[in-house]
Scaffold this active site. Structure first.
Site, PDB file in Angstrom:
ATOM      1  N   SER A 139      59.824  47.154  63.638  1.00  0.00           N
ATOM      2  CA  SER A 139      60.162  48.227  63.846  1.00  0.00           C
ATOM      3  C   SER A 139      61.542  48.827  63.331  1.00  0.00           C
ATOM      4  O   SER A 139      62.447  48.082  63.025  1.00  0.00           O
ATOM      5  CB  SER A 139      60.175  48.255  65.427  1.00  0.00           C
ATOM      6  OG  SER A 139      58.995  47.906  66.058  1.00  0.00           O
TER       7      SER A 139
HETATM    8  N1  SAH Z   1      58.533  43.310  67.712  1.00  0.00           N
HETATM    9  C1  SAH Z   1      58.263  43.524  66.311  1.00  0.00           C
HETATM   10  C2  SAH Z   1      57.634  44.338  66.160  1.00  0.00           C
HETATM   11  C3  SAH Z   1      55.939  43.970  65.804  1.00  0.00           C
HETATM   12  S1  SAH Z   1      54.828  45.412  65.539  1.00  0.00           S
HETATM   13  C4  SAH Z   1      59.681  43.734  65.506  1.00  0.00           C
HETATM   14  O1  SAH Z   1      60.510  43.074  65.766  1.00  0.00           O
HETATM   15  O2  SAH Z   1      59.740  44.477  64.551  1.00  0.00           O
HETATM   16  C5  SAH Z   1      53.755  45.100  66.927  1.00  0.00           C
HETATM   17  C6  SAH Z   1      53.102  43.877  66.996  1.00  0.00           C
HETATM   18  O3  SAH Z   1      52.580  43.812  68.111  1.00  0.00           O
HETATM   19  C7  SAH Z   1      52.055  43.460  65.947  1.00  0.00           C
HETATM   20  O4  SAH Z   1      52.565  42.355  65.162  1.00  0.00           O
HETATM   21  C8  SAH Z   1      50.844  43.208  66.773  1.00  0.00           C
HETATM   22  O5  SAH Z   1      50.010  42.178  66.136  1.00  0.00           O
HETATM   23  C9  SAH Z   1      51.328  42.987  68.078  1.00  0.00           C
HETATM   24  N2  SAH Z   1      50.214  43.065  69.087  1.00  0.00           N
HETATM   25  C10 SAH Z   1      49.351  44.528  69.328  1.00  0.00           C
HETATM   26  N3  SAH Z   1      48.708  43.892  70.475  1.00  0.00           N
HETATM   27  C11 SAH Z   1      48.979  42.990  70.868  1.00  0.00           C
HETATM   28  C12 SAH Z   1      48.748  42.194  71.969  1.00  0.00           C
HETATM   29  N4  SAH Z   1      47.776  42.691  72.918  1.00  0.00           N
HETATM   30  N5  SAH Z   1      49.065  41.066  72.240  1.00  0.00           N
HETATM   31  C13 SAH Z   1      50.245  40.556  71.654  1.00  0.00           C
HETATM   32  N6  SAH Z   1      50.642  41.210  70.423  1.00  0.00           N
HETATM   33  C14 SAH Z   1      50.117  42.276  70.168  1.00  0.00           C
END
Ligand code: SAH
Length: 292
Positions: A139
């Protein structure tokens, strides 16, 4: 505080004396998270404020092993040149409206470039979300800080005990959360990303993060309740299981929507009551059910 005490993992108390900003009504309107806009640095303008608090982390074995990059090379004395770039990132996040000093200090302490592919690490501190593989992104710095700031502004005076993150991705936001909460639980549904986060976090030796592989839409009933929950992926609505796993007085921050997404703050006011506030536009990858 001794130098040693300021090193990672930072204790909660090492940051606790910083005065958090509280007045959300005075915050400037923020930019939505987007991967394509504003790669430009704002270094030319003097920062109106600095993020007090945690110093950058000591160079770790992983950072040292990487080739020199414009944003993260190691100079002859062994100090990270990324420190200054990270400071500029934090100043920019503050100019975008994040005022919680403890959040800004945490952002300054976590080496964001260590959560990127080596080929991407020169871009680690730009104002954008960036690819981490498997069609997912790390993000944008602003939105990471903003969501944590919103979550922290809670009825217990901002002291968070146990928080849950849905969507670990590369593990960056979990690392930032580890500096503002006593216990951090983070769930990822894509196995290789869960493992990537584990290996990214390992050299930082953070003692208060627990990573889980699973469907975050179900939460972690065995660990609940949580004072704060952050969703890093957008669903059409917030799953009821997560609402049920909030403490009374707890705060959940989530992007909600499909093409048009908004950041929502949900507060639990009693066993059976929640209030919802819509905050600002945002753009996240979708929340998906199940695991892969
Ligand atoms: N927190 C991260 C952002 C990751 S992007 C950062 O520090 O930048 C969002 C993430 O959410 C992705 O890796 C995606 O696989 C995950 N995601 C989407 N749906 C999800 C679910 N139901 N359970 C767990 N993770 C999920």
């Amino acid at each position: 505080m001794t130098e040693k005490a300021k090193r990672f993992p930072l204790t909660l108390s090492s940051l606790a004396d910083k005065k958090p900003g509280t007045d959300q009504s005075k915050r400037s309107v923020a930019t939505p998270q987007t991967a394509t806009k504003n790669a430009a640095w704002e270094n030319s303008r003097p920062p109106p404020r600095t993020a007090a608090g945690a110093p950058p982390l000591a160079p770790s074995s992983k950072a040292m092993a990487r080739p020199a990059q414009s944003a993260s090379h190691v100079d002859r004395s062994g100090s990270m040149v990324s420190d200054g770039v990270r400071k500029a990132m934090v100043d920019r996040v503050a100019r975008q409206g994040v005022s919680d000093a403890k959040v800004l200090a945490a952002m300054e302490a976590v080496p964001r470039h260590m959560f990127m592919e080596p080929g991407m690490s020169s871009q680690a501190y730009i104002d954008a979300s960036l690819p981490i593989g498997h069609h997912q992104t790390i993000s944008q710095p602003y939105i990471v800080a903003r969501m944590i700031e919103i979550m922290r502004d809670n009825q217990q005076g901002g002291v968070l005990n146990r928080v849950l993150e849905i969507g670990t991705g590369c593990g960056y936001q979990a690392a930032v959360l580890s500096l503002v909460a006593k216990e951090v639980y983070s769930i990822e549904r894509i196995k290789p990303l869960h493992e990537l986060a584990r290996s990214n976090l390992r050299p930082l030796r953070i003692g208060n993060i627990r990573l889980h592989y699973g469907d975050g839409m179900l939460g972690l009933p065995q660990v609940a309740p949580f004072d704060g929950i952050i969703l890093a992926a957008a669903g059409l609505e917030v799953p009821q299981a997560l609402l049920d796993q909030m403490t009374i007085g707890g705060r959940l921050v989530a992007p909600v929507g499909a093409r048009h997404q908004v950041l929502q703050l949900i507060q639990r006011t009693s066993k059976f009551d929640w209030t919802s506030t819509t905050l600002e536009d945002c753009h996240f990858v979708p929340l998906r059910a199940g695991t892969v």
